[in-house]
Design an enzyme around this catalytic site. Structure first.
Site, PDB file in Angstrom:
ATOM      1  N   SER A   9       0.748  -1.236   0.190  1.00 52.75           N
ATOM      2  CA  SER A   9       0.088  -0.016  -0.031  1.00 52.75           C
ATOM      3  C   SER A   9       0.768   1.172   0.046  1.00 52.75           C
ATOM      4  CB  SER A   9      -0.972  -0.093   1.378  1.00 52.75           C
ATOM      5  OG  SER A   9      -1.318   1.355   1.484  1.00 52.75           O
ATOM      6  N   HIS A  34      -1.158  -1.211  -4.368  1.00 55.02           N
ATOM      7  CA  HIS A  34      -2.310  -1.177  -3.602  1.00 55.02           C
ATOM      8  C   HIS A  34      -2.451   0.390  -3.577  1.00 55.02           C
ATOM      9  CE1 HIS A  34      -5.915  -1.997  -1.301  1.00 55.02           C
ATOM     10  NE2 HIS A  34      -5.515  -1.118  -0.648  1.00 55.02           N
ATOM     11  N   ASP A  36      -4.656   3.516  -2.004  1.00 53.70           N
ATOM     12  CA  ASP A  36      -5.909   3.752  -1.105  1.00 53.70           C
ATOM     13  C   ASP A  36      -6.467   5.274  -1.196  1.00 53.70           C
ATOM     14  OD1 ASP A  36      -5.909   1.502   0.609  1.00 53.70           O
ATOM     15  OD2 ASP A  36      -3.891   1.973   1.394  1.00 53.70           O
ATOM     16  N   MET A  38      -9.064   7.919  -0.335  1.00 55.26           N
ATOM     17  CA  MET A  38      -9.934   8.184   0.921  1.00 55.26           C
ATOM     18  C   MET A  38     -10.409   9.758   0.588  1.00 55.26           C
ATOM     19  SD  MET A  38      -7.856   6.942   4.085  1.00 55.26           S
ATOM     20  CE  MET A  38      -6.923   5.232   4.011  1.00 55.26           C
ATOM     21  N   HIS A  67      -8.285   0.781  -4.097  1.00 57.07           N
ATOM     22  CA  HIS A  67      -9.394   0.633  -3.096  1.00 57.07           C
ATOM     23  C   HIS A  67      -9.910   1.977  -2.604  1.00 57.07           C
ATOM     24  CE1 HIS A  67      -9.649  -0.679   1.577  1.00 57.07           C
ATOM     25  NE2 HIS A  67     -10.512  -0.484   0.967  1.00 57.07           N
ATOM     26  N   MET A  69     -12.317   3.986  -0.523  1.00 53.45           N
ATOM     27  CA  MET A  69     -13.094   4.260   0.543  1.00 53.45           C
ATOM     28  C   MET A  69     -13.538   5.564   0.542  1.00 53.45           C
ATOM     29  SD  MET A  69      -9.764   2.743   2.909  1.00 53.45           S
ATOM     30  CE  MET A  69      -8.654   2.938   1.592  1.00 53.45           C
ATOM     31  N   MET A 139     -11.596  -6.023   5.156  1.00 54.35           N
ATOM     32  CA  MET A 139     -10.741  -5.111   6.081  1.00 54.35           C
ATOM     33  C   MET A 139     -10.552  -5.894   7.266  1.00 54.35           C
ATOM     34  SD  MET A 139      -9.926  -2.675   4.114  1.00 54.35           S
ATOM     35  CE  MET A 139      -8.974  -1.816   5.512  1.00 54.35           C
ATOM     36  N   ASP A 174      -6.600  -6.680   4.396  1.00 56.46           N
ATOM     37  CA  ASP A 174      -5.866  -5.271   4.428  1.00 56.46           C
ATOM     38  C   ASP A 174      -6.181  -4.910   5.625  1.00 56.46           C
ATOM     39  OD1 ASP A 174      -5.010  -2.727   3.595  1.00 56.46           O
ATOM     40  OD2 ASP A 174      -6.694  -2.238   2.404  1.00 56.46           O
TER      41      ASP A 174
HETATM   42  C1  DX5 Z   1      -6.220   1.264   5.583  1.00 54.33           C
HETATM   43  C2  DX5 Z   1      -5.809   0.791   4.019  1.00 54.33           C
HETATM   44  C3  DX5 Z   1      -4.760   0.203   4.124  1.00 54.33           C
HETATM   45  C4  DX5 Z   1      -3.612   0.429   4.810  1.00 54.33           C
HETATM   46  C5  DX5 Z   1      -2.799  -0.721   5.157  1.00 54.33           C
HETATM   47  O1  DX5 Z   1      -7.547   1.966   5.588  1.00 54.33           O
HETATM   48  O2  DX5 Z   1      -6.770   0.610   3.553  1.00 54.33           O
HETATM   49  O3  DX5 Z   1      -4.493  -0.366   2.754  1.00 54.33           O
HETATM   50  O4  DX5 Z   1      -2.569   1.452   3.949  1.00 54.33           O
HETATM   51  O5  DX5 Z   1      -1.871  -0.306   5.917  1.00 54.33           O
HETATM   52  P1  DX5 Z   1      -0.992  -1.154   6.959  1.00 54.33           P
HETATM   53  O6  DX5 Z   1      -0.380  -2.368   6.476  1.00 54.33           O
HETATM   54  O7  DX5 Z   1       0.060  -0.170   7.646  1.00 54.33           O
HETATM   55  O8  DX5 Z   1      -2.099  -1.444   8.052  1.00 54.33           O
HETATM   56 ZN    ZN Z   2      -6.415  -0.541   1.383  1.00 55.03          ZN
END
Ligand code: DX5
Ligand code: ZN
Length: 214
Positions: A9, A34, A36, A38, A67, A69, A139, A174
């Site tokens: 990620s 990956h 993320d 948000m 991903h 969110m 998750m 994840d």
């Molecule tokens: C959290 C993200 C993850 C996050 C994982 O909301 O979706 O992808 O970056 O990070 P670690 O491996 O540090 O928990």
């Molecule tokens: Zn993620």
């Protein structure tokens, strides 16, 4: 044995040096990148959007595992698809009324469709659609931030999902993934792992990535 996909990620990477960071994960054996996304509404944090995905697309040939969110994912699928995402995963909690419509929209762009559930969402809520997606993202932390501790009670969901599946798809976890939690996930049947903090804080990235495959 099926190959375990490792998807670092980039949330835990140095955004000022994103190109170097992505080249580094590529050179050290990562399978996917990956990303993320948000929006500050669905989760209490803001990260990056489609323009960044478009820029990343130009510098790597690794599949981009995006991903989302975000609330109202249907409004943004086109942007991420055209930006070059390969897998687009949205949250069931943000699309309870029309998950199938979003899955079809993602597929209409020739992309792989993923659905994700937060720790408090039960698997039986998505049982009717698990066979319509290419990936299920479970998750194992509350989405929003990297570096949180793995929630062990999410592990049972993997068995439950397998009960409903009639074909082989990606089952991805994840949040809080390290060699110990990766092993637990893989033993349950997970075949794709996202890891941010563990990979980017390790002094040897190759070792870190390999250690997650057991
Ligand atoms: C959290 C993200 C993850 C996050 C994982 O909301 O979706 O992808 O970056 O990070 P670690 O491996 O540090 O928990
Ligand atoms: Zn993620």
């Amino acid at each position: 044995m099926t190959k375990i996909i490792i998807a670092p990620s980039i949330l835990s990477s140095d955004f000022a040096n994103l190109e170097l960071e992505i080249k580094k994960i590529e050179e050290n054996g990562a399978d996917w990148v990956h990303v993320d996304v948000m929006d500050g509404h669905f989760v209490p944090n803001i990260t990056i959007g489609a323009p960044v995905v478009k820029s990343i697309r130009k510098i790597t040939s690794l599949p981009l595992d995006v991903h989302l969110m975000i609330d109202n994912p249907e409004k943004f699928i086109k942007d991420f698809a055209l930006a070059g995402a390969d897998i687009i995963t949205f949250h069931y909690e943000a699309a309870k009324d029309n998950p199938e419509k979003i899955i079809n929209l993602i597929k209409s762009y020739g992309k792989k469709a993923g659905i994700s559930i937060k720790p408090n969402t039960k698997v039986n809520e998505i049982k009717d659609i698990v066979n319509k997606v290419d990936l299920i993202l479970i998750m194992t932390v509350e989405p929003g931030f990297g570096g949180q501790a793995f929630m062990f009670d999410c592990l049972d969901k993997i068995n439950e999902i397998k009960k409903y599946l009639t074909k082989n798809i990606y089952i991805e976890t994840d949040g809080g993934i390290n060699p110990d939690t990766a092993k637990l996930c893989i033993n349950m049947g997970v075949n794709a792992l996202v890891a941010g903090n563990y990979i980017f804080t390790h002094k040897n990235m190759k070792e870190a990535i390999n250690s997650l495959r057991i």
